[in-house]
Scaffold this motif. Structure first.
Motif, PDB file in Angstrom:
ATOM      1  N   GLU A 113       2.595  43.195 -21.870  1.00  0.00           N
ATOM      2  CA  GLU A 113       2.144  42.410 -20.720  1.00  0.00           C
ATOM      3  C   GLU A 113       2.104  43.260 -19.465  1.00  0.00           C
ATOM      4  OE1 GLU A 113       3.333  38.327 -18.294  1.00  0.00           O
ATOM      5  OE2 GLU A 113       4.300  38.800 -20.216  1.00  0.00           O
ATOM      6  N   GLY A 146     -12.999  37.951 -18.511  1.00  0.00           N
ATOM      7  CA  GLY A 146     -12.008  38.292 -17.496  1.00  0.00           C
ATOM      8  C   GLY A 146     -12.619  38.309 -16.110  1.00  0.00           C
ATOM      9  N   HIS A 173      -6.296  34.253 -21.993  1.00  0.00           N
ATOM     10  CA  HIS A 173      -5.107  34.952 -21.516  1.00  0.00           C
ATOM     11  C   HIS A 173      -4.015  35.078 -22.578  1.00  0.00           C
ATOM     12  CE1 HIS A 173      -6.872  34.811 -17.548  1.00  0.00           C
ATOM     13  NE2 HIS A 173      -6.994  33.493 -17.638  1.00  0.00           N
ATOM     14  N   ASP A 174      -4.173  34.365 -23.672  1.00  0.00           N
ATOM     15  CA  ASP A 174      -3.155  34.395 -24.722  1.00  0.00           C
ATOM     16  C   ASP A 174      -3.841  34.250 -26.083  1.00  0.00           C
ATOM     17  OD1 ASP A 174      -0.727  34.413 -26.013  1.00  0.00           O
ATOM     18  OD2 ASP A 174      -0.334  32.282 -25.682  1.00  0.00           O
TER      19      ASP A 174
END
Length: 306
Positions: free
Chosen positions: A63, A170, A251-252
């Motif tokens: 991360e 993104g 995002h995940d």
């Protein structure tokens, strides 16, 4: 979109070359170099490992890695202006005449200098890596018989097409860096539900993979349908993952993406491809891609229903 950037440029480059009357093998070669150029802008993630390594000797958390990478990612290396300049400089450096190479070196050096003035030493360093990568591909293409004008064409295709592939995954690239002008202010939303947005973006990526496969197979007179092994159908069983893994988003998405890839590898590994001929390798790629495609669609259907 790492794979998508490359295969989209490969397909467009190859098909455009064929349209212009270029022979099959040369067209595939030009498409391959366009694909390599399309990978060059993402060398800017080098900022993350270098920056973190200088700050700490501890293992890098994933991360933290991506957070650091995004400090410069999609900045100068994704600028249409920088891409055009690098394509020109690379083509000049790939020229036979000394004056062309000297001019090309000056163009590339000027690009790095502009990056330094506008963004500081870190941006200049990342731009230098970007420029070196682009020049390396240009010189590699020239040594394989690609003319300087053709190098310019495939470099422009790869470098300038890349930023547009990032619009759904993104933060939009800085298309006109170093100028403060905005082409797209926010990420394109394909669906208000974040999981369905991810699925749509993922299927766009898979679509570019299929486009690349189709382009290559068409150039080699190979039938894609005959290359798909029936075991690709196991991808439909991935619908059950909707009850097992957390709903993925942009995002995940790591669990979702890597589990899909693992499923495709299991499918390919269990099929009788000997990889003794190019068509065997293509068959493995086609079967694996078909598995991932069916799995993503099945997951999407299950997500909507349940």
């Amino acid at each position: 979109m790492f794979v998508g950037h490359s295969l989209a440029a490969f397909a467009v480059g190859t098909l455009a070359a064929r349209r212009l009357g270029v022979g099959r093998d040369r067209a595939l070669q030009l498409g391959a170099f366009a694909a390599l150029f399309a990978l060059v802008p993402d060398v800017d993630i080098v900022y993350a490992p270098v920056g973190l390594a200088l700050q700490s000797a501890q293992p890098i958390d994933p991360e933290v890695f991506w957070t650091t990478a995004n400090v410069i990612h999609r900045g100068p290396t994704h600028s249409l202006l920088f891409g055009g300049v690098l394509a020109t400089g690379g083509a000049l450096l790939a020229a036979n005449r000394r004056i062309g190479r000297v001019t090309g070196a000056g163009v590339v050096a000027g690009l790095i200098a502009v990056a330094g003035v506008s963004g500081g030493s870190a941006v200049a360093g990342v731009t230098a890596v970007y420029a070196i990568a682009g020049v390396a591909v240009a010189v590699f293409a020239r040594r394989h018989g690609v003319s300087a004008p053709a190098v310019l064409a495939v470099a422009a295709l790869g470098l300038l097409s890349h930023p547009f592939g990032d619009l759904v995954t993104g933060t939009p690239p800085l298309f006109f860096y170093p100028f403060d002008a905005t082409l797209v202010s926010g990420r394109l939303t394909l669906h208000p539900d974040p999981t369905l947005h991810l699925l749509a973006a993922f299927l766009i990526e898979i679509g570019t993979v299929w486009l690349g496969i189709w382009t290559y197979a068409r150039s080699r007179d190979v039938s894609i349908r005959r290359l798909v092994h029936p075991r690709a159908g196991i991808g439909t069983g991935y619908s059950g993952a909707v009850f097992v893994i957390p709903s993925p988003t942009i995002h995940d998405a790591s669990v979702f993406v890597f589990s899909l890839l693992a499923l495709s590898l299991v499918c390919v590994g269990s099929t009788p491809h000997r990889f003794t001929k190019p068509v065997d390798a293509l068959g493995a790629v086609v079967t694996g891609t078909a598995t991932v495609t069916l799995a993503a669609i099945a997951y999407g259907v299950a997500y909507v229903l349940f």
